[in-house]
Scaffold this motif. Structure first.
Motif, short mmCIF file in Angstrom:
data_model
loop_
_atom_site.label_atom_id
_atom_site.label_comp_id
_atom_site.label_asym_id
_atom_site.label_seq_id
_atom_site.Cartn_x
_atom_site.Cartn_y
_atom_site.Cartn_z
N LEU A 90 0.82 -1.21 0.00
CA LEU A 90 0.00 0.00 0.00
C LEU A 90 0.86 1.26 0.00
O LEU A 90 0.51 2.26 -0.66
CB LEU A 90 -0.93 -0.01 1.22
N PHE A 91 1.98 1.21 0.72
CA PHE A 91 2.89 2.36 0.74
C PHE A 91 3.48 2.62 -0.64
O PHE A 91 3.55 3.76 -1.11
CB PHE A 91 4.00 2.10 1.76
N VAL A 92 3.92 1.55 -1.31
CA VAL A 92 4.47 1.69 -2.67
C VAL A 92 3.39 2.17 -3.62
O VAL A 92 3.64 3.04 -4.48
CB VAL A 92 5.05 0.33 -3.15
N LEU A 93 2.19 1.65 -3.49
CA LEU A 93 1.08 2.05 -4.36
C LEU A 93 0.74 3.53 -4.16
O LEU A 93 0.48 4.26 -5.14
CB LEU A 93 -0.14 1.19 -4.06
N LEU A 94 0.77 3.99 -2.92
CA LEU A 94 0.48 5.38 -2.63
C LEU A 94 1.52 6.30 -3.25
O LEU A 94 1.18 7.34 -3.85
CB LEU A 94 0.41 5.60 -1.12
N ASN A 95 2.80 5.93 -3.14
CA ASN A 95 3.86 6.74 -3.73
C ASN A 95 3.79 6.73 -5.25
O ASN A 95 4.08 7.75 -5.90
CB ASN A 95 5.22 6.23 -3.26
N ALA A 96 3.43 5.59 -5.83
CA ALA A 96 3.29 5.52 -7.29
C ALA A 96 2.15 6.42 -7.75
O ALA A 96 2.25 7.08 -8.79
CB ALA A 96 3.03 4.08 -7.71
N PHE A 97 1.07 6.45 -6.96
CA PHE A 97 -0.06 7.32 -7.31
C PHE A 97 0.36 8.80 -7.23
O PHE A 97 -0.01 9.62 -8.10
CB PHE A 97 -1.23 7.05 -6.38
N LYS A 98 1.13 9.15 -6.21
CA LYS A 98 1.61 10.53 -6.08
C LYS A 98 2.48 10.92 -7.25
O LYS A 98 2.35 12.03 -7.82
CB LYS A 98 2.39 10.69 -4.77
N ALA A 99 3.41 10.02 -7.64
CA ALA A 99 4.29 10.31 -8.77
C ALA A 99 3.49 10.46 -10.06
O ALA A 99 3.75 11.35 -10.87
CB ALA A 99 5.32 9.19 -8.92
N PHE A 100 2.49 9.61 -10.25
CA PHE A 100 1.64 9.70 -11.44
C PHE A 100 0.86 11.01 -11.45
O PHE A 100 0.75 11.69 -12.49
CB PHE A 100 0.68 8.51 -11.46
N TYR A 101 0.34 11.41 -10.30
CA TYR A 101 -0.43 12.65 -10.20
C TYR A 101 0.44 13.87 -10.51
O TYR A 101 0.03 14.78 -11.25
CB TYR A 101 -1.05 12.76 -8.82
N LYS A 102 1.64 13.90 -9.95
CA LYS A 102 2.56 15.03 -10.19
C LYS A 102 2.94 15.11 -11.66
O LYS A 102 3.03 16.20 -12.24
CB LYS A 102 3.80 14.86 -9.33
N LYS A 103 3.18 13.96 -12.28
CA LYS A 103 3.56 13.93 -13.69
C LYS A 103 2.43 14.45 -14.57
O LYS A 103 2.65 15.26 -15.48
CB LYS A 103 3.93 12.51 -14.10
N GLN A 104 1.19 14.00 -14.29
CA GLN A 104 0.06 14.46 -15.07
C GLN A 104 -0.22 15.94 -14.82
O GLN A 104 -0.59 16.69 -15.75
CB GLN A 104 -1.19 13.62 -14.72
N LEU A 105 -0.04 16.38 -13.58
CA LEU A 105 -0.23 17.80 -13.25
C LEU A 105 0.78 18.67 -13.99
O LEU A 105 0.45 19.76 -14.50
CB LEU A 105 -0.12 18.00 -11.75
N LEU A 106 2.02 18.21 -14.10
CA LEU A 106 3.06 18.95 -14.81
C LEU A 106 2.74 19.03 -16.30
O LEU A 106 2.94 20.09 -16.93
CB LEU A 106 4.41 18.26 -14.60
N LEU A 107 2.23 17.96 -16.87
CA LEU A 107 1.86 17.96 -18.28
C LEU A 107 0.74 18.96 -18.55
O LEU A 107 0.75 19.67 -19.56
CB LEU A 107 1.44 16.56 -18.73
#
Length: 331
Positions: free
Chosen positions: A307-324
């Motif tokens: 769950l911790f890894v999944l949460l961090n992956a979701f954060k990284a995905f969100y930041k990447k999409q927000l930057l785009l």
């Protein structure tokens, strides 16, 4: 044709180069992913350690407080009471599912009905005994096997009810004894006015049959003893005597042997006929190791880390999409 061959060779060489590049890129991506994963755990090793310790502690606590125990009673239904037995177990299971503690406590007699989690019945498959010296059963299995899997047929409901022994199993959340669960359940199964009447009649008939067979065996023994005495008398006179009754004598011997075998079965039936649902043996309080029982201390740390890894992956995905999205706005 001489001009096409070099082109094909060049195309093949280009394809091989592209394939080798793709393979190389694939392994590079794998190596990069492994490296990033190592970096991630090194950066967050304190959090990971806390999750492992916390998950192990919670799992250990749950393993010690949420134990499950399996209990089994092997029974033999007599007087064609198999359908009655299965319907009674279905009734008990429905009461357990609906949490009808009043019925389980007052009608059945279970002291702590909330501790029972499940109750079911299954046949003890004895295929060889099912067809042993029973031509009709063998023909039935042979006919049914032509249209299906023999293994499924052997455990099919219609077939399984013809087996001699059945296992009544129930799961509890605490350790108990026979008086707490097994005895009340067996008493409930044997609480039938109809089958109690049948049991008394069948037992009386069986006892009378045993007495009658013993009397017939004594009479046959008397006839055989008289014949033996006559035979000894003729041997003393050194005479050969032929008896027309030899065939009848052989029939008497066969009848006696059959009666002796029947008496052996009848005396065993006396034990079974004590009750409609006869208890053969019971095994209680066996700690269940199925599913995740007693293993939460190992599964929970893995779940927390996932769950911790999944949460961090979701954060990284969100930041990447927000930057785009922001880059598209700035264009």
């Amino acid at each position: 044709m001489s001009t096409k061959v070099p082109q094909n060779q060049e195309d093949q060489e280009i394809d091989l180069v592209q394939i080798s590049r793709k393979i190389s890129n694939f392994f590079d991506k794998i190596n990069s992913s492994i490296f990033r994963s190592i970096q991630f755990f090194l950066r967050n090793w304190i959090i990971v350690l806390i999750l492992i310790v916390t998950g192990f502690a919670i799992g250990w606590y749950l393993d010690t407080t949420r134990k499950s125990y399996s209990n089994q009673i092997i029974v033999e239904p007599n007087f064609e009471s198999v359908d009655y037995l299965y319907s009674k177990i279905d009734l008990l299971q429905s009461k357990v599912i609906s949490n009808d503690t009043v019925f389980l406590k007052k009608v059945v007699g279970v002291k702590n009905p909330k501790l029972i989690k499940k109750i079911q019945i299954r046949p003890i498959v004895e295929a060889y005994k099912f067809v042993d010296n029973k031509e009709r059963n063998f023909q039935l299995l042979e006919l049914m096997a032509e249209n299906g899997d023999i293994n499924k047929i052997l455990i099919d409901t219609l077939t399984s009810k013809n087996y001699r022994y059945h296992t009544v199993s129930f799961t509890t959340s605490e350790v108990g004894n026979d008086k707490d669960y097994a005895a009340p359940i067996l008493n409930f199964l044997n609480n039938s006015e109809y089958f109690n009447t049948i049991q008394k009649i069948e037992l009386k008939n069986l006892q009378g049959n045993i007495v009658q067979n013993d009397s017939i065996i004594k009479q046959i023994n008397t006839v055989l003893s008289n014949f033996s005495n006559i035979t000894k008398g003729t041997q003393k006179n050194d005479k050969l005597v032929y008896y027309n009754e030899n065939t009848q004598l052989n029939d008497l011997i066969k009848t006696k042997q059959a009666l002796i075998e029947e008496q052996g079965r009848n005396r065993l039936k006396l034990i079974s006929y004590e009750k409609t649902i006869k208890e053969i043996s019971s095994t209680i309080n066996v700690e269940s190791k199925k599913s995740i029982n007693s293993k939460l201390k190992f599964y929970l740390p893995l779940l927390f880390i996932f769950l911790f890894v999944l949460l961090n992956a979701f954060k990284a995905f969100y930041k990447k999409q927000l930057l785009l999205v922001e880059n598209e706005k700035n264009k």
